[in-house]
Structure formats: structure tokens, C-alpha cells
Design a protein around this motif. Structure first.
Motif, short mmCIF file in Angstrom:
data_model
loop_
_atom_site.label_atom_id
_atom_site.label_comp_id
_atom_site.label_asym_id
_atom_site.label_seq_id
_atom_site.Cartn_x
_atom_site.Cartn_y
_atom_site.Cartn_z
N ASN A 477 -43.35 -75.29 34.00
CA ASN A 477 -43.43 -76.66 33.48
C ASN A 477 -42.41 -76.94 32.39
O ASN A 477 -42.70 -77.61 31.38
N ALA A 478 -41.20 -76.44 32.59
CA ALA A 478 -40.12 -76.69 31.63
C ALA A 478 -39.91 -78.20 31.48
O ALA A 478 -40.10 -78.96 32.45
N PRO A 479 -39.55 -78.66 30.30
CA PRO A 479 -39.39 -80.12 30.09
C PRO A 479 -38.28 -80.70 30.96
O PRO A 479 -37.23 -80.08 31.15
N SER A 480 -38.54 -81.89 31.49
CA SER A 480 -37.55 -82.58 32.32
C SER A 480 -36.97 -83.79 31.61
O SER A 480 -35.97 -84.35 32.06
N ARG A 481 -37.60 -84.21 30.54
CA ARG A 481 -37.16 -85.40 29.80
C ARG A 481 -36.49 -85.00 28.50
O ARG A 481 -36.81 -83.96 27.91
N ILE A 482 -35.57 -85.85 28.05
CA ILE A 482 -34.98 -85.68 26.73
C ILE A 482 -35.63 -86.69 25.79
O ILE A 482 -36.21 -87.69 26.25
N PRO A 483 -35.58 -86.47 24.48
CA PRO A 483 -36.14 -87.45 23.55
C PRO A 483 -35.43 -88.80 23.70
O PRO A 483 -34.21 -88.86 23.75
N VAL A 484 -36.22 -89.87 23.81
CA VAL A 484 -35.69 -91.22 23.94
C VAL A 484 -36.25 -92.08 22.81
O VAL A 484 -37.47 -92.18 22.65
N VAL A 485 -35.35 -92.68 22.03
CA VAL A 485 -35.73 -93.64 21.00
C VAL A 485 -35.26 -95.01 21.49
O VAL A 485 -34.08 -95.20 21.76
N ALA A 486 -36.20 -95.95 21.61
CA ALA A 486 -35.88 -97.30 22.10
C ALA A 486 -36.03 -98.29 20.95
O ALA A 486 -37.07 -98.29 20.28
N VAL A 487 -35.02 -99.11 20.76
CA VAL A 487 -34.99 -100.03 19.61
C VAL A 487 -34.91 -101.47 20.12
O VAL A 487 -34.05 -101.81 20.92
N THR A 488 -35.82 -102.31 19.62
CA THR A 488 -35.78 -103.72 19.97
C THR A 488 -36.12 -104.55 18.75
O THR A 488 -36.39 -104.03 17.68
N GLY A 489 -36.13 -105.88 18.93
CA GLY A 489 -36.36 -106.80 17.83
C GLY A 489 -35.35 -107.94 17.93
O GLY A 489 -34.55 -108.00 18.86
N THR A 490 -35.37 -108.83 16.96
CA THR A 490 -34.42 -109.93 16.96
C THR A 490 -33.14 -109.55 16.24
O THR A 490 -32.05 -109.66 16.80
N ASN A 491 -33.25 -109.08 15.02
CA ASN A 491 -32.08 -108.70 14.23
C ASN A 491 -32.17 -107.24 13.79
O ASN A 491 -33.26 -106.68 13.66
N GLY A 492 -31.01 -106.65 13.59
CA GLY A 492 -30.96 -105.28 13.08
C GLY A 492 -31.01 -104.20 14.13
O GLY A 492 -30.96 -103.01 13.82
#
Length: 875
Positions: A477-492
Motif C-alpha cells: 500500500n505504498a502511497p500513490s498521491r503527492i501532497p496537494v495544496v489547493a488555493v482559492t478565494g477572490t484576492n490573494g
């Protein structure tokens, strides 16, 4: 009626976070808006006659009689079109069950979404459903079979084969993401540097040399023979003149087959005469110039499947055959066999339909039979000389009957060939005794063997042969995904994305990130442009070097086709403020918030959604999330922050002039606010708000405090690291700042910073986006007039539906509302406007420029500054 828009959702979207494959239609019913189905004469009966299976469709009210009863009682045509589109796909073999129809704020215009299996089939179904509805309303006849036939054709052409589909299903069970790399069978399992490629059953772990060896049947035989593996006696020829010599050497009966064929193509078995051998030789040469002539081995055909050099399944294969009944012709018997619902064209079903080809005709001729001949009752006639499933054969699972010696031999063959996934064709009287003792031989070793006969044998146990493949690719069960940071919003969003990527880089990761500036791999730009949509995200996740992804997710991409990923580990929502209202059906800030909320809703249960506690709409998103929550705030005394901390929650705040992380009651000071370059000595509140969620993401990712501090110190606001985000240029006598500010929220934040700037005069070179509401454009003028002493109005290259004069008019209206008498000059061309502002700059003044195309704007300012510096040096 008219389809105004068709979109294909390929990821989590505003309609459903979990149903990622949806077709969206924006439909204008036109004159039909005033006619529900019960007011259209004969419509309900015509629909039921054309598509009686709609009876099985449920409606939300749960009425007896299902959807057809609802049509009788009256519903809108948009709702009908949704159900027709779903049923068309189902009738063509694609089970689709989800749909929604919603009205818009425009009378007669509807949003319709429904699920699809094959994208092109979904689009076709949408268009066909509208055609059908129009015809039935008009009282015309409609041939639905043509649509079903076309949909089946699309399905057959574009569906996954059984081998690929089994791997996908096994991957889904283990939460391994997959991506189709082309229109065929190439799949990418996993993400980034944890990806594995597989094409049918050839994996990225499979040796290319081994595949080449297996494709040359004669070389394979020589290798195995040398290692004392039983193989049939044979030779390779490529000219007819060598055929008789080969026959004399080997003797009858013979087999002729192409040296690099597959799926039984070009093979003739049980050759008894020279004439038959000549015909077989020519047939084999239609596939390959070189032809193997070898000894025909009497016995049963077995396929041994090995994965990771271990035997996982064995099937006994029987050639396509019919059994006489004393009445039916051979053609009629074939037709009866082909009527089995398990049989289809190619690999679309568990079994393949029997086709009468040249090989079949030769068998019949040899037996002095024709397709019109009637076989005696009980007589079996084999119609093919090989037992391939792809030519109509059947399979029986016999895995549990294999003698241990044969298991050892098969696994040894796989190791000798260095093929981690292979299919070994064995001809023997039995596999329950060692084939070395019963006269059996290995006929071929195949790279990329099909799994169909093992997944769905005609008889015996079905074997999940996809599972050992996934076990091989992801052991333990070795990891298949990498860390994902998702950023949303109006500004910045962009600055936050870049800062998180910078933090990850300093923590030792090879980062891929996307922004409105482009796609970056290891901080190298690989593509320039607005890349905040799903296709750009997928580019990062497909890159085999990337081990950490940071993805900016803008409104447009979410609405057009959903997100480019199914799950993220960390999500960030910066804020929700006035922008894009009035576009794509967004009427209120709540509508906009619902779009942005798609991003945190994809956060894994043990991940974190990082939310702005100072923003009511963002803070409210926490109620619909099934993950851990982290909050950030400019106010350390915020009741929301205190309550979250008291419950053991994670927060980031400004406390006593420091960036502080609060985790389960413990506080960690990160760095003094004014010492972080991005804060402009603590004066840029908007940047402070961007830093707070970024350091939370770093803390959650287990970056050390030292790594975070080092990254903050080296993240200098500049055209290189933060292009178009408060880029300050120090000219000889004055300062120039370039920023991508383009909405009300951005101007409010900018105003706070401009107020802290000491300058003899403050000049704004401003523009507005044409597709915004009048009030939005006016507010740009209002806020600009409040913060600047002089204004120069320029225009973007793309007016987005407005002329320059129309945009100017709205900006000027906003300036008037400020009730402030300031000089305003209109210079449409951005370069000329910037040059004018700089040429007329007074000593110690401050010039602010809103960027249209960030790269071009920065290049313009840099070029002017360089030219002025050269003039100063010359002087």
C-alpha cells in the motif's frame, strides 16, 4: 429551443463534488417555456411510446409510475431533456443515473446537468435529447435507433478495454487516482513522482528489452530451448522457396504463424499438405514478412498469467465452436452463439462474437462443409484453428488444477524472459501433470496479455488478476498521491500559492505549482499564461519529478470543467469579495462562495481546510466540510479564533506584532511581522493576510519553524517571485509600483497601503475590466479617486464586451461619486500611459500602475527604468 452552452465537467464541480463526470447544458426553451408537458397535446404518450424504459426513472416526488407519470401530470421540457439524455446513454450500454435541472434568473433558460461515461457520448446525448424533445413537441416521428447506434459506436470506439477497466476499478478501490493519457489504453496511476504508467498490461516496470524479445517468437523459442524449457520444433522462413525444406525438416502436422503476431492473427494450425502450408504461409505474411513454421502439438490450449513473476491464473481456452442440433445450418448455429448477451464486438464484452473469416472458410473446406451445411445433433465443429478469446473462443478457469512443477516452470520462464507481466501459452494434454512428462510445450510468451479470460471466464472461478498488478506497482500500500495544496478565494490566491510553493521548496520538496502567471515545475516556468484552471493542475500532477503540488483554483476553471484533481490534502480559502458577479449566472456573493467552496470540499478527511475567520462567507464554509479545520485571523481576540482554540483547533494569528501559530493551546512565534519582506515593513495588510494561511499550510505539512522563517526571509516581493503583486521600482527621483489589482476588494486593501505611503504626490494609472457590472467599474473609479492625487485612465487590450469610451464613462462616474476634484487624463494605450506618468513625475512622488498583461507591464516599466538609469549615468 436552443442550447446556449455545453460544458464537460471532469472533476469536482459546483453541481457535485463526488460526481465528477457531468455534462452541463444551458438551454433556452424559447417559446416552449410556457408549455409544460401536460399542455402539449400527445407529448406524454409519444415519449412513452418512443422510450418506454423511462418508466424506470425515478422522480424526486417518488410518484408511482416514475418519471413518465410526472410527464403526464406536467413538468418542464428541460427536465424531460435531462432524462432523455440519461436514458439514451443507458440504452447504448452506458449506465448513467444522475441528473439535475434548475431554472435561472432568465425566464425559459435552464441549467441541466447529467452524468456520462464517455465524454463524447455525453455531448452527443445532450444534442440528441434536444432534437427528440423538439420533434415530439411538433408531433413528428423520430428514429431513436439511429441515435442509439451512434452512441454505441462512440462507446465501442472510446471505452476502456477489459484489462484497463479492471486496473482502474482496482485502483479506485485503493483510492489511487488515474488519468487516461490518450484515447487508447495508456493510463497513469498515481500522481507526480509516485506515478506508474500502464498500457493494457504492460507497466512502466516492464522491461522494454523483454517486450521486444517476446514479440519475436523465434528468439523466444531459442532462449527457452537453451534453458531446457519444452518448445515445439520449428524454423523461420521468409520466402516460399524455403517452405518445402522446412516441411521436410519438421514434418506434418504443422503450424504457420507470423513471427510477431498477436491475438491469433495470421495463424493456421493442423496443416497436413504442402498446398495447405503454402496457403498458410501467404496468410501469415499478411501480418509479418518472417513466418514461423513449427511442429503442431496435439492437446489443449492453456494460458498461464504471471504478474510480478508469480503465477496468478490459468485458463483453458477452447476455440470458437458450434454444436449441431440436426436441424440448423452452421450459419444459424453461429448466429445463435453470437446472440449470447455476453458476446460483443472486439473487447466490449466478456466474450467476442464469432466472425467467419478466411481461416474459418478453410476449415469448412477441409471438412467439405459450407455455412449452409447442417451438423448432426451433438457434433462439435471448431471454427478457428486457435483458441484466442478475441476470435470467439471461450475460457475455463483451471488455476487450482495446475501441478506444482508447472507453476515452477511458468515462473522460471517469466524470470528468464524478465517479463514481470506475461501470458504463457501452453499446449498439453493436461496441466495436472508436469508438461515435461506429458509431451506438452510452451508455444509463446506474450507481453501485454489480456485479462478478460481470467476476469470473466465462461466457466470456473473469476480471478481478480488486476489486484496483483496494483500490488506490484504499489507494494505494501505504498502511497500513490503527492501532497496537494489547493488555493482559492477572490484576492490573494496567486501570492499565497507562490509563497506556499516557496515554503515547500525550502523544506526540500521539488514543487510544481500553477497560478494566473503560468505553470511552474521546480520553480521553472514551463508555460506562461493564466493557468489557474484544471488542465494546468493536471500538467503539474502528471510531471514525474514533482513531489509537492500547490494549485491556484480560480472561479472560471471550476465553473467551466471542475477541478483538475479529485482530492487535496490542504485547501486554503483567502476571502470572498465582489468580483465576477453577473457572470456565468453568479448573482450574489453567496453564489460566488458556493463556487469557491468546491475546493475545501475536496479536502481529505484527515487533511485541513484553512479558512479566513474574518470573512463571514469563508468561515461559514466549515459547516459543510468533512475534514479538519484551521483558521487564520488578523485579530488575536476574535471570538471565532478563541472558540476554535479552546476546542483544540489550529489557528494562525497576529499577536503582539508576530506571526503566531496556535495549536491545541500551544503558541509558536514564527517571525516578527515587520521583518518579513513581503509585508513591506508591516504596512501591507493584504500581504499579511496572504502569509497567515501560507504558514499554516507549512506547519500542517510539518515544515520546521527554521525552514518557515528562512523561506519568509527570502521571499522578496519582486517581479521574479511575485510578478504583478506590489512590485516596487525605485527610480532615481520617485517610486513606481505595479500591481494586478482589478476588483473592489483589491482596491480596498490597496487603499490601506497607499495611505501609509509618504510621497509628494500619488498618481494612479488605472483601468477596469469590461465584463464587470457598471457598479463594479464605478467602484474602481471611486476608490482610486479616494487614494490618489492624480489619475490616468488606460484601457486593457481586451475590452470584454465594452468599448474604451464605455469603460471610461463608468470609471468617471465613480470618480464623481468621490466628490474630490482631481486631475484625470485618459490615455488608452498602457505603454503611453506609463511613459506619460513617468515623464511628468515630480520629485518624491509615488506612481501606482494597474497591470493588464503582467509580464508586458513589468517589461515596460523595467525598460523605462533602464533607459533613465543610462541617461543619469551618461550625465
Amino acid at each position: 429551443m436552443e442550447i446556449l452552452k455545453i460544458r464537460v465537467m471532469r472533476g469536482p464541480n459546483v453541481w457535485s463534488v463526488y460526481r465528477t463526470k457531468l455534462i452541463y447544458i444551458k438551454l433556452d426553451l424559447g417559446k416552449y417555456e410556457n408549455f409544460p408537458t401536460n399542455k402539449i397535446h400527445g407529448f406524454a404518450n409519444a415519449l412513452e411510446t418512443l422510450m418506454p424504459t423511462l418508466y424506470d426513472h425515478h422522480c424526486s416526488e417518488g410518484k408511482e409510475g416514475g418519471f413518465l407519470q410526472r410527464v403526464q401530470e406536467g413538468t418542464w421540457l428541460g427536465h424531460v431533456i435531462e432524462h432523455i439524455a440519461l436514458e439514451l446513454q443507458t440504452l447504448a450500454g452506458m449506465d448513467c443515473g444522475f441528473g439535475r435541472t434548475r431554472s435561472t434568473d432568465v425566464a425559459g433558460v435552464y441549467h441541466i446537468v447529467f452524468s456520462y461515461v464517455i465524454e463524447n457520448a455525453g455531448i452527443y446525448a445532450a444534442q440528441a435529447a434536444c432534437r427528440i424533445a423538439e420533434k415530439l413537441v411538433a408531433g413528428d416521428q423520430y428514429d431513436i435507433e439511429e441515435d442509439i447506434k451512434e452512441l454505441r459506436k462512440i462507446y465501442s470506439r472510446e471505452q476502456y478495454g477489459p484489462t484497463s477497466l479492471s486496473l482502474i476499478r482496482e485502483a479506485e478501490k485503493r483510492d489511487i487516482p488515474y488519468t487516461r493519457m490518450n484515447n487508447n489504453s495508456m493510463l497513469m496511476l498515481g500522481q507526480g513522482n509516485r506515478q506508474k504508467l500502464v498500457c493494457t498490461s504492460v507497466a512502466s516496470t516492464t522491461s522494454n528489452m523483454a517486450v521486444n524479445m517476446a514479440s519475436d517468437k523465434e528468439k523466444t523459442k531459442r532462449l527457452l530451448s537453451r534453458e531446457y524449457i519444452p518448445v515445439p520444433k520449428g524454423t523461420v522462413i521468409y520466402r516460399e522457396k524455403h517452405l518445402r525444406e522446412a516441411i521436410d525438416e519438421i514434418g506434418f502436422p504443422l503450424v504457420a504463424k507470423p513471427i510477431d503476431g498477436n491475438h491469433g492473427r495470421g495463424i493456421t494450425a493442423r496443416i497436413q499438405t504442402y498446398e495447405q502450408a503454402l496457403t498458410a504461409f501467404r496468410y501469415a505474411q499478411t501480418v509479418s514478412e518472417d513466418v514461423i513454421i513449427e511442429q503442431y502439438i496435439q492437446g489443449t490450449d492453456f494460458r498461464f498469467l504471471l504478474v510480478n513473476f508469480k503465477l496468478v491464473a490459468v485458463a483453458k481456452r477452447t476455440p470458437a465452436m458450434v454444436t449441431g442440433d440436426g436441424n440448423s445450418t452452421i450459419q444459424q448455429l453461429v448466429d445463435e452463439v453470437n446472440s449470447d448477451p455476453r458476446r460483443g464486438e472486439g473487447h466490449e464484452k466478456n466474450l467476442t462474437k464469432i466472425k467467419i473469416d478466411k481461416g474459418t472458410e478453410e476449415i469448412l473446406e477441409e471438412r467439405k462443409l459450407s455455412l449452409d451445411s447442417v451438423l448432426p445433433a451433438g457434433e462439435i465443429l471448431f471454427l478457428k484453428s486457435t483458441a484466442n478469446i478475441s476470435s470467439g473462443g471461450t475460457a475455463t478457469d483451471v488455476t487450482d488444477l495446475v501441478h506444482p512443477d508447472n507453476v515452477f516452470m511458468a515462473e522460471r520462464v517469466a524470470r528468464l524472459m524478465n517479463l514481470d507481466i506475461c501470458g504463457i501459452d501452453v499446449m498439453a494434454e493436461s496441466i495436472e501433470t508436469p508438461i515435461s512428462e506429458n509431451g506438452g510445450t510452451i508455444l509463446e510468451v506474450n507481453a501485454g496479455p489480456g485479462f478478460r479470460m481470467h476476469l470473466s471466464p465462461s466457466n470456473g472461478l473469476a480471478r481478480n488478476v488486476a489486484a496483483p498488478v496494483i500490488d506490484m506497482l504499489y507494494p505494501n500500500n505504498a502511497p500513490s498521491r503527492i501532497p496537494v495544496v489547493a488555493v482559492t478565494g477572490t484576492n490573494g490566491k496567486t501570492t499565497t500559492t507562490r509563497l506556499v510553493a516557496h515554503l515547500a521548496k525550502h523544506a526540500g520538496h521539488l514543487v510544481g505549482f500553477t497560478t494566473t502567471d503560468g505553470i511552474f515545475i521546480d520553480h521553472h516556468m514551463v508555460y506562461y499564461g493564466d493557468c489557474s484552471g484544471p488542465s494546468s493542475a493536471q500538467t503539474v500532477l502528471r510531471d514525474p519529478a514533482v513531489d509537492f503540488a500547490v494549485l491556484e483554483c480560480a472561479r472560471g476553471g471550476i465553473m467551466r470543467s471542475g477541478l483538475g484533481f479529485d482530492k487535496c490534502n490542504i485547501s486554503i480559502v483567502t476571502n470572498i469579495s465582489e468580483d465576477h458577479i453577473g457572470l456565468d449566472g453568479l448573482r450574489t456573493l453567496v453564489d460566488l462562495a458556493n463556487v469557491k467552496a468546491v475546493v475545501p470540499q475536496t479536502t481529505v478527511s484527515d487533511g485541513y481546510a484553512i479558512l479566513n475567520a474574518d470573512d463571514d462567507l469563508v468561515y461559514a464554509m466549515r459547516r459543510d466540510l468533512d475534514c479538519r479545520i484551521a483558521l487564520f485571523s488578523m485579530d488575536s481576540n476574535s471570538s471565532r479564533i478563541k472558540r476554535h482554540c479552546s476546542n483544540g483547533g489550529l489557528t494562525a494569528i497576529i499577536d503582539d506584532g508576530y506571526f503566531v501559530i496556535c495549536d491545541a493551546g500551544w503558541k509558536t512565534r514564527i517571525m516578527k511581522v515587520e521583518d518579513v519582506p513581503l509585508t513591506f515593513s508591516g504596512k501591507a495588510e493584504c500581504m499579511i493576510k496572504n502569509i497567515l494561511p501560507a504558514i499554516l499550510a507549512a506547519f500542517i505539512s510539518k515544515f520546521s519553524t527554521a525552514q518557515i522563517v528562512d523561506a519568509l526571509k527570502t521571499f522578496i516581493p519582486s517581479p521574479e517571485l511575485t510578478p504583478g503583486r506590489m512590485n516596487l521600482f525605485a527610480f532615481n527621483r520617485f517610486n513606481v509600483m505595479v500591481d494586478y489589482v482589478h476588483n473592489e476588494g483589491g482596491y480596498i486593501e490597496l487603499k490601506k497601503y497607499i495611505q501609509s505611503v509618504n510621497a509628494s504626490a500619488k498618481i494612479g494609472v488605472i483601468s477596469a475590466t469590461g465584463d464587470r457590472r457598471d457598479s463594479d467599474i464605478q467602484n474602481i473609479g471611486l476608490y482610486a479617486a479616494q487614494m490618489f492625487d492624480e489619475l490616468i485612465v488606460k484601457h486593457d487590450k481586451d475590452g470584454r464586451g465594452r468599448t474604451n469610451d464605455q469603460i471610461t464613462e463608468q470609471i468617471m462616474e465613480g470618480i464623481k461619486r468621490a466628490k474630490k476634484d482631481i486631475p484625470v487624463k485618459v490615455i488608452s494605450d498602457e505603454t503611453q500611459a506609463i511613459q506619460y506618468a513617468i515623464d511628468h513625475a515630480s520629485k518624491d512622488c509615488f506612481i501606482f500602475i494597474t497591470a493588464d498583461e503582467v509580464k508586458e507591464t513589468l517589461e515596460t516599466v523595467t525598460r523605462i527604468q533602464k533607459n533613465m538609469d543610462q541617461l543619469v549615468n551618461v550625465a
